[in-house]
Write a protein that holds these residues in place. Structure first.
Motif, mmCIF file in Angstrom:
data_model
loop_
_atom_site.group_PDB
_atom_site.id
_atom_site.type_symbol
_atom_site.label_atom_id
_atom_site.label_comp_id
_atom_site.label_asym_id
_atom_site.label_seq_id
_atom_site.Cartn_x
_atom_site.Cartn_y
_atom_site.Cartn_z
ATOM 1 N N ILE A 1 30.567 40.188 44.193
ATOM 2 C CA ILE A 1 31.247 39.435 45.371
ATOM 3 C C ILE A 1 30.621 40.227 46.541
ATOM 4 C CG2 ILE A 1 33.143 39.137 46.584
ATOM 5 C CD1 ILE A 1 34.449 38.913 43.709
ATOM 6 N N ILE A 2 30.246 39.598 47.510
ATOM 7 C CA ILE A 2 30.013 40.399 48.999
ATOM 8 C C ILE A 2 30.798 39.684 49.772
ATOM 9 C CG2 ILE A 2 27.848 40.743 50.493
ATOM 10 C CD1 ILE A 2 25.988 39.797 48.342
ATOM 11 N N ASN A 3 31.574 40.564 50.520
ATOM 12 C CA ASN A 3 32.690 40.415 51.419
ATOM 13 C C ASN A 3 32.066 40.241 52.887
ATOM 14 O OD1 ASN A 3 34.803 40.146 49.806
ATOM 15 N ND2 ASN A 3 34.785 42.399 49.553
ATOM 16 N N LYS A 4 33.052 39.902 53.836
ATOM 17 C CA LYS A 4 32.505 39.618 55.197
ATOM 18 C C LYS A 4 32.118 40.797 55.722
ATOM 19 C CE LYS A 4 35.781 36.142 56.690
ATOM 20 N NZ LYS A 4 36.854 35.880 57.719
ATOM 21 N N ASP A 5 32.604 41.906 55.605
ATOM 22 C CA ASP A 5 31.882 43.412 55.873
ATOM 23 C C ASP A 5 31.009 44.064 55.275
ATOM 24 O OD1 ASP A 5 33.956 43.714 53.841
ATOM 25 O OD2 ASP A 5 35.002 45.403 54.771
ATOM 26 N N SER A 6 30.347 43.261 54.284
ATOM 27 C CA SER A 6 29.253 43.707 53.528
ATOM 28 C C SER A 6 29.850 44.649 52.357
ATOM 29 C CB SER A 6 28.145 44.265 54.165
ATOM 30 O OG SER A 6 27.745 43.230 55.052
ATOM 31 N N THR A 7 30.994 44.611 52.200
ATOM 32 C CA THR A 7 31.476 45.456 51.049
ATOM 33 C C THR A 7 31.280 44.837 49.699
ATOM 34 O OG1 THR A 7 33.695 44.697 51.045
ATOM 35 C CG2 THR A 7 33.220 46.860 52.278
ATOM 36 N N LEU A 8 31.225 45.485 48.489
ATOM 37 C CA LEU A 8 30.843 44.800 47.131
ATOM 38 C C LEU A 8 32.068 44.821 46.447
ATOM 39 C CD1 LEU A 8 27.126 46.298 46.544
ATOM 40 C CD2 LEU A 8 28.070 44.081 47.420
ATOM 41 N N ALA A 9 32.161 43.706 45.692
ATOM 42 C CA ALA A 9 33.299 43.938 44.551
ATOM 43 C C ALA A 9 32.697 43.410 43.208
ATOM 44 C CB ALA A 9 34.437 43.172 45.000
ATOM 45 N N LEU A 10 33.298 43.775 42.167
ATOM 46 C CA LEU A 10 32.567 43.277 40.959
ATOM 47 C C LEU A 10 33.855 42.685 40.082
ATOM 48 C CD1 LEU A 10 30.291 42.844 38.918
ATOM 49 C CD2 LEU A 10 30.748 45.134 37.782
ATOM 50 N N ASN A 11 33.545 41.477 39.653
ATOM 51 C CA ASN A 11 34.425 40.626 38.663
ATOM 52 C C ASN A 11 34.177 40.236 37.388
ATOM 53 O OD1 ASN A 11 36.981 39.351 38.108
ATOM 54 N ND2 ASN A 11 36.490 37.625 39.339
ATOM 55 N N ASP A 12 34.429 40.723 36.445
ATOM 56 C CA ASP A 12 34.376 40.487 34.972
ATOM 57 C C ASP A 12 34.951 39.088 34.470
ATOM 58 O OD1 ASP A 12 32.961 40.022 32.612
ATOM 59 O OD2 ASP A 12 33.315 42.354 31.982
ATOM 60 N N ARG A 13 34.390 38.103 34.654
ATOM 61 C CA ARG A 13 35.190 36.789 34.197
ATOM 62 C C ARG A 13 35.713 36.811 32.749
ATOM 63 N NH1 ARG A 13 32.957 31.882 37.632
ATOM 64 N NH2 ARG A 13 33.377 32.488 39.707
ATOM 65 N N SER A 14 34.878 37.648 31.883
ATOM 66 C CA SER A 14 35.153 37.586 30.527
ATOM 67 C C SER A 14 36.638 38.522 30.298
ATOM 68 C CB SER A 14 34.315 38.363 29.592
ATOM 69 O OG SER A 14 33.909 39.702 29.901
ATOM 70 N N GLU A 15 36.696 39.447 31.312
ATOM 71 C CA GLU A 15 38.134 40.292 31.196
ATOM 72 C C GLU A 15 39.159 39.699 32.086
ATOM 73 O OE1 GLU A 15 36.927 44.266 32.024
ATOM 74 O OE2 GLU A 15 35.621 44.158 30.160
#
Length: 140
Positions: A61-75
């Motif tokens: 996930i790339i947010n508006k302020d260019s920070t990153l996030a990771l979402n593991d949909r299997s968990e």
């Protein structure tokens, strides 16, 4: 002779008795021959490895302020904020567990195109084969 001609009118009836006889004969023939026919055997193809259900993708996930996030949909769990280096390490770990793990990129619509391309470049450098872009359908 004239009186005889007037009594002979064209016949407008259809005699269906011969048709019913033919249909009953055909029905008897099919009823006798149907049990005698062999049921066909189907040889199904075999596969080398078992078909596994598809793996839930990792979502970058790339947010508006260019920070990153990771979402593991299997968990089950919330997304995790990461730096670019942490993202690379987490992706290496996930790819070591499953080389065919798909990754989707979900970016805010106000994020610069360069940011998305740079994340795609990172994914390509990590030899991730299945990369996709997540989009939202327009509301009606």
């Amino acid at each position: 002779m004239i009186s005889r001609r007037s009594t002979m009118r064209p016949m407008s009836d259809i005699n269906v008795v011969p048709y019913i006889d033919v249909m009953l004969v055909l029905l008897v023939i099919f009823m006798i021959t149907a049990p005698l026919m062999n049921s066909g055997q189907i040889d199904l193809p075999s596969v080398g490895k078992s078909l596994a259900p598809p793996v839930a993708p990792l979502e970058v996930i790339i947010n508006k302020d260019s920070t990153l996030a990771l979402n593991d949909r299997s968990e089950e769990g919330p997304e995790r904020n990461v730096t670019r280096e942490e993202l690379i390490e987490l992706l290496k770990q996930k790819q070591a567990q499953n080389a065919d793990q798909p990754v989707v990129i979900s970016a805010d619509k106000n994020v610069r195109y360069e940011e998305v391309i740079s994340i795609m470049d990172v994914l390509q450098q990590q030899k991730i084969k299945k990369v996709g872009l997540l989009a939202q359908t327009k509301g009606r």
